[in-house]
Design an enzyme around this catalytic site. Structure first.
Site, short mmCIF file in Angstrom:
data_model
loop_
_atom_site.label_atom_id
_atom_site.label_comp_id
_atom_site.label_asym_id
_atom_site.label_seq_id
_atom_site.Cartn_x
_atom_site.Cartn_y
_atom_site.Cartn_z
N ASP A 98 0.86 -1.18 0.00
CA ASP A 98 0.00 0.00 0.00
C ASP A 98 0.90 1.23 0.00
O ASP A 98 1.76 1.36 0.86
CB ASP A 98 -0.89 0.01 1.25
CG ASP A 98 -2.33 0.30 0.92
OD1 ASP A 98 -2.57 1.27 0.19
OD2 ASP A 98 -3.22 -0.43 1.39
N ASP A 199 -3.12 4.64 -2.30
CA ASP A 199 -4.23 5.17 -1.52
C ASP A 199 -4.62 6.57 -2.00
O ASP A 199 -3.76 7.43 -2.20
CB ASP A 199 -3.78 5.23 -0.05
CG ASP A 199 -4.89 5.57 0.90
OD1 ASP A 199 -5.84 4.77 1.00
OD2 ASP A 199 -4.82 6.62 1.56
N HIS A 328 -10.99 -3.52 2.89
CA HIS A 328 -10.91 -3.10 4.29
C HIS A 328 -11.81 -1.91 4.61
O HIS A 328 -12.01 -1.59 5.79
CB HIS A 328 -9.46 -2.75 4.64
CG HIS A 328 -8.93 -1.61 3.82
ND1 HIS A 328 -8.69 -1.72 2.47
CD2 HIS A 328 -8.64 -0.32 4.15
CE1 HIS A 328 -8.26 -0.55 2.01
NE2 HIS A 328 -8.22 0.31 3.01
#
Length: 560
Positions: A98, A199, A328
């Site tokens: 990530d 992200d 998530h």
């Protein structure tokens, strides 16, 4: 269409905090992932996406990074990560990290320096503004409630934080910041990782006039998202990162990009654009929620079909789709779009089929492959998600919203639905951690019936059905590269589509209800013979032109 390894892959997403705890502190760790690499391999996925594992004070569960070149203490050490990478590659599993570079933690060295004084060399690494009429620089609200601006009395200025106040936004206008990001990316790629999930990457370029956002009725703040998403220099920044670093490696890149359309997305993923391989869009995730008023809307299958089809056709030539139901940040799909009661098993398999037979790279979120469900925590104290906790304060305690209504919304759509620990067995703590240890968040009480141990050796389990879906994808090029076409577009119960490659057609039929609707083959679909590929009931069809479907039934055929 160019053939690429990442188009033919299946990604398994791991939320390390909730995957497997080996050192008995109630928090999952890297050794727990290493222990279960063979499980991922057995499932058939070949890429693992790790949610952030960097050093972090954990205000937002690792999405607030204090050191990009070190590992979170709770998860282990860099030696553990190196072992994980080595053991994954030994099994032909790739590792996707990530990349969180829209913001850092306020405990990151850069920000600690930045807030010391107005002339500090790191001041311009972040976005600082003077007050306006004695208040915040504009009316933007943060994604986790409250203002998107935090006053810092040390220098009598505000800094921007689109998320938590402990997540200050980086200033990408500063070339030094972009160089820092390039160096971070190169550090991990040189270690041998296989790519990044990025992200909120479409938020890195802000409109430098910082205009007020539109204020919805009853809202305390203006909408910042429509102002900061897909900003004026975003493609320049990503192209620069690609040219200087990403293009030098054979990797996979996927950007998290809220508020994109297929037309906008093509600017990020077009094969001639040299930016990213694919993006995550959120249109299908917003179909049943109104985030501004925290209301769950009724599910609308026709709308869902239209959204998926728009994306399938919109990226058909020269782009590529990410396929996902869960991650998530999303509730469990079997509770959301399926039936986690009487038809739990059937609807979980149907939803998996509907997604995995489309064109794009499928993502499986941990526990999806065993049909993990939503959880209904009774008290806000049981929630760990900063968004849920802050919005509860704002909506219930400040604005006076009915507490039960808001808790019902969390039961349905909270991010913590996805974050309860992985259910490995029916023993105490679901095999996630040792009995007697308190997990960082409560275990879903359905772990005794829904767990890996119950399913792994059962040929009819959801787990083994997912294994079949992945195997079909690997063995049939039509599932990866075939053209997608929606059929029966106005049907409110059946989602059916075809995939076409050369002289072959794949026919996918999914019943999204507990009713028994009739599937009628459109007259323009011609075929001489058909072969059954997969289904979630016994597949004994002697004729497929008119089929009475069972509740949540799915069927896939190859037509020739």
């Amino acid at each position: 269409m160019q053939k690429k390894w990442w188009k033919e892959s299946v990604v398994y997403q791991i939320y390390p905090r909730s995957f497997k705890d080996t050192n008995e502190d109630g928090v999952g760790d890297l050794k727990g992932i290493i222990e279960n690499l063979d499980y991922v391999k057995f499932l058939g996925a070949n890429v693992i996406w790790l949610c952030p594992i960097y050093k972090s004070p954990n205000d937002d569960n690792g999405y607030d990074i204090s050191d990009y070149r070190d590992i979170m203490n709770e998860f282990g050490s860099m030696d553990d990560f190196n072992e994980l990478l080595k053991e994954a590659h030994k099994r032909d599993l790739k590792i996707l990290m990530d990349l969180v570079v829209n913001h850092t933690s306020d405990e990151h060295r850069w920000f600690v320096e930045s807030r010391k004084s107005k002339n500090n060399e790191y001041r311009d690494y972040y976005i600082w503004k003077d007050s306006k009429n004695g208040k915040e620089p504009n009316n933007w609200g943060g994604s986790f409630a409250g203002s998107a601006w935090e006053y810092d009395k040390n220098t009598d200025m505000y800094y921007l934080h689109c998320f938590s106040k402990k997540q200050p936004d980086l200033n990408w206008e500063n070339p030094k910041v972009r160089k820092e990001v390039e160096d971070i990316v190169m550090f991990w790629l040189d270690k041998g990782i296989d790519g990044f999930r990025m992200d909120v990457i479409n938020m890195i370029s802000k409109d430098q006039t910082f205009p007020d956002g539109v204020k919805a009725e009853g809202s305390l703040y203006g909408d910042k998202d429509s102002v900061i998403m897909n900003g004026p220099r975003v493609h320049e920044y990503i192209s620069e990162l690609n040219a200087k670093v990403l293009s030098k490696y054979d990797i996979m890149t996927v950007g998290e990009t809220p508020l994109v359309t297929p037309k906008i997305a093509m600017k990020y993923v077009g094969e001639d654009r040299k930016e990213l391989n694919m993006v995550f869009e959120f249109e299908h995730m917003d179909i049943d929620r109104d985030e501004s008023s925290f209301i769950k809307k009724p599910f609308d299958l026709v709308k869902l079909k239209n959204i998926f089809t728009k994306w399938q056709k919109g990226l058909e030539n020269g782009g590529w789709n990410s396929l996902y139901w869960n991650n998530h940040d999303q509730p469990r799909v079997v509770s959301r779009f399926g039936d986690d009661g009487s038809y739990w098993d059937k609807s979980a398999k149907m939803l998996g089929t509907c997604l995995h037979m489309q064109q794009g790279t499928p993502y499986i979120y941990q526990g999806e492959e065993i049909g993990m469900t939503n959880v209904s925590f009774e008290d806000i104290k049981d929630y760990r998600d900063i968004g849920a906790i802050n919005h509860y304060k704002e909506e219930v305690e400040i604005k006076g919203k009915n507490k039960d209504d808001f808790m019902n919304y969390l039961h349905e759509l909270s991010r913590d639905n996805a974050r309860t620990p992985m259910q490995w067995s029916g023993s105490e703590n679901a095999g996630f951690t040792k009995p007697g240890v308190e997990p960082w968040i409560k275990i879903n009480p359905r772990y005794k019936e829904i767990n890996v141990e119950n399913q792994i050796n059962d040929p009819n389990s959801i787990f083994n059905y997912y294994r079949k879906l992945i195997k079909i994808r690997k063995e049939n090029e039509i599932v990866v590269y075939g053209r997608y076409d929606l059929i029966l577009e106005d049907d409110k119960e059946i989602y059916a589509y075809t995939r076409t490659l050369d002289d072959k057609k794949l026919l996918v039929i999914c019943n999204f209800t507990k009713n028994e609707p009739m599937f009628c083959m459109p007259e323009d679909i011609k075929y001489a013979s058909f072969k059954t590929v997969i289904g979630n009931y016994n597949m004994d069809d002697g004729e497929i032109k008119n089929i009475k479907l069972k509740p949540y039934e799915c069927k896939v055929y190859i037509l020739q």
